[in-house]
Write an enzyme that holds these catalytic residues in place. Structure first.
Site: not given
Length: 427
Positions: A197-199, A201-202
């Site tokens: 999951p990237c949320q 880190f975005s």
């Protein structure tokens, strides 16, 4: 109990009356009748457990994991399930299995020879990363050949993503909320892939980084590396991760991967350099087990200075206003924002890569370079390099979120090809 004759669609004469169970491909057989599941069937046959809890005690596998496996085996007609109250009892139907495969049929010999490396997929989304490792798809006028990877299992928690995968891809997908506790029961594979999951880190997200539970989910991959020791791990995330806390977040993740016995490369890939008609940059963590000689080579960017524009990707869709091409009639009709920085209200430039297709667009998908409307769901999928045959079956909001969260299959194919070439040299 009797012998089971297994047929493979396209590789077994459909007129035969010998077949008891049909599978779509050898990949499906390898997944369902894995060594682990064969051992499970033998325990059921020998010990005759009365319920799943007893079977869990006999096998050491978690009840939740066994329940999914039992349902899969029943779905394929390989076992029977007897229900009594809230409990179920698995019953063996067959004592042995024989695969009936005629290599003179289309694709038979090719599939047998090329499905060489096993693979497990985590945080699968709608399978953009997986499509690169599977191959066998067409985008625009180019056909991407099948790759020699055989998916044993894929795991994704989002129900709608799972539905999309089942509609489009031939991979064994399970709806699971991943955690470190589940990993020991997963099948061992040569290759592990996953876009954790990237949320957090975005640059467009809350930027909580490693301080959130979601930011810690990369450790599910770490746990799999520790327990199963795959030859290669390919993890994907957003480039902003490398900038967080002056590089400390990236260093932590790389160290956690390397401490499991791996050499770690971080590939920063700009999608237009690889033919993707969309401005998108992604990090790929490519981890190679220490006992293997060398490492995969970063894919060569063949489109530097020759980026494909938005018009190249979607011009042929301009006059299509119905569903003759799936999802082309589906788009957002939101008016332009009256305040703010105007993100999402820009017009794509015809001869340049499009703006990044965002998962959190909130109806503000960029406008067509010429037509007076926002991009359609199909146009967004094209810009992400999904083939037109890949159908997104949900609402516009859900569909654009799935597309925006995906790895472009064309970019994934370049990564997978590099890993394939490395593994073939090892053999």
């Amino acid at each position: 109990m009797t012998s089971c004759i297994i047929g493979i669609k396209g590789q077994t004469p459909s007129s035969t009356n010998q077949v008891d169970v049909w599978f779509d491909s050898l990949k499906s057989i390898a997944s369902v009748l894995s060594e682990e599941n064969q051992h499970l069937l033998k325990i059921i046959a020998d010990k005759k457990p009365e319920n799943i809890t007893e079977l869990s005690e006999l096998t050491g596998r978690a009840v939740s994991n066994l329940s999914r496996t039992i349902k899969t085996l029943e779905k394929h007609g390989l076992i029977n399930i007897e229900s009594f109250g809230k409990s179920i009892r698995p019953k063996i139907k067959y004592s042995n299995f024989n695969i009936l495969c005629d290599l003179s049929f289309s694709g038979g010999k090719k599939d047998l020879l090329e499905n060489k490396f096993t693979l497990v997929s985590m945080f699968t989304g709608v399978g953009g990363l997986d499509m690169g490792f599977e191959g066998g798809f067409k985008y625009k006028d180019k056909y991407f050949e099948s790759q020699p990877f055989s998916t044993l299992a894929a795991y994704e928690k989002d129900e709608k993503c799972v539905e999309t995968i089942k509609k489009n891809l031939d991979i064994p997908i399970s709806q699971v909320e991943l955690s470190e506790e589940l990993v020991n029961d997963f099948p061992s594979a040569d290759v592990l892939i996953g876009g954790f999951p990237c949320q957090d880190f975005s640059s467009c997200g809350p930027k909580r980084g490693l301080s959130s539970d979601r930011g810690q989910l990369y450790k599910v991959l770490v746990k799999y590396m520790q327990h199963h020791k795959p030859k290669i791990v390919c993890a994907e995330n957003v480039p902003n991760l490398a900038r967080m806390q002056k590089g400390a977040v990236l260093e932590t993740i790389v160290n956690d991967f390397s401490e499991q016995g791996y050499k770690v490369q971080v590939w920063d890939l700009f999608a237009p350099d690889y033919g993707v008609p969309q401005s998108r940059r992604r990090l790929f963590f490519v981890c190679t087990r220490n006992d293997l000689e060398g490492e995969p080579l970063k894919p060569e960017p063949k489109f530097v200075g020759m980026h494909r524009g938005t018009k190249w990707a979607i011009e042929d869709l301009e006059k299509v206003i119905d569903e003759t091409i799936p999802n082309q009639s589906q788009y957002f009709k939101a008016s332009k924002a009256k305040k703010g920085n105007g993100q999402g209200d820009e017009h794509c430039k015809a001869d340049e890569p499009s703006y990044t297709i965002r998962a959190n667009a909130k109806s503000r998908v960029q406008f067509h370079y010429e037509l007076d409307r926002r991009l359609t769901i199909r146009e967004c999928a094209r810009l992400q390099t999904f083939p037109d045959s890949f159908v997104f079956p949900h609402s516009a909001t859900s569909n654009v979120m799935q597309i925006g969260n995906a790895v472009p299959p064309m970019l994934s194919y370049e990564v997978a090809t590099s890993i394939k070439e490395f593994l073939l040299k090892q053999d």
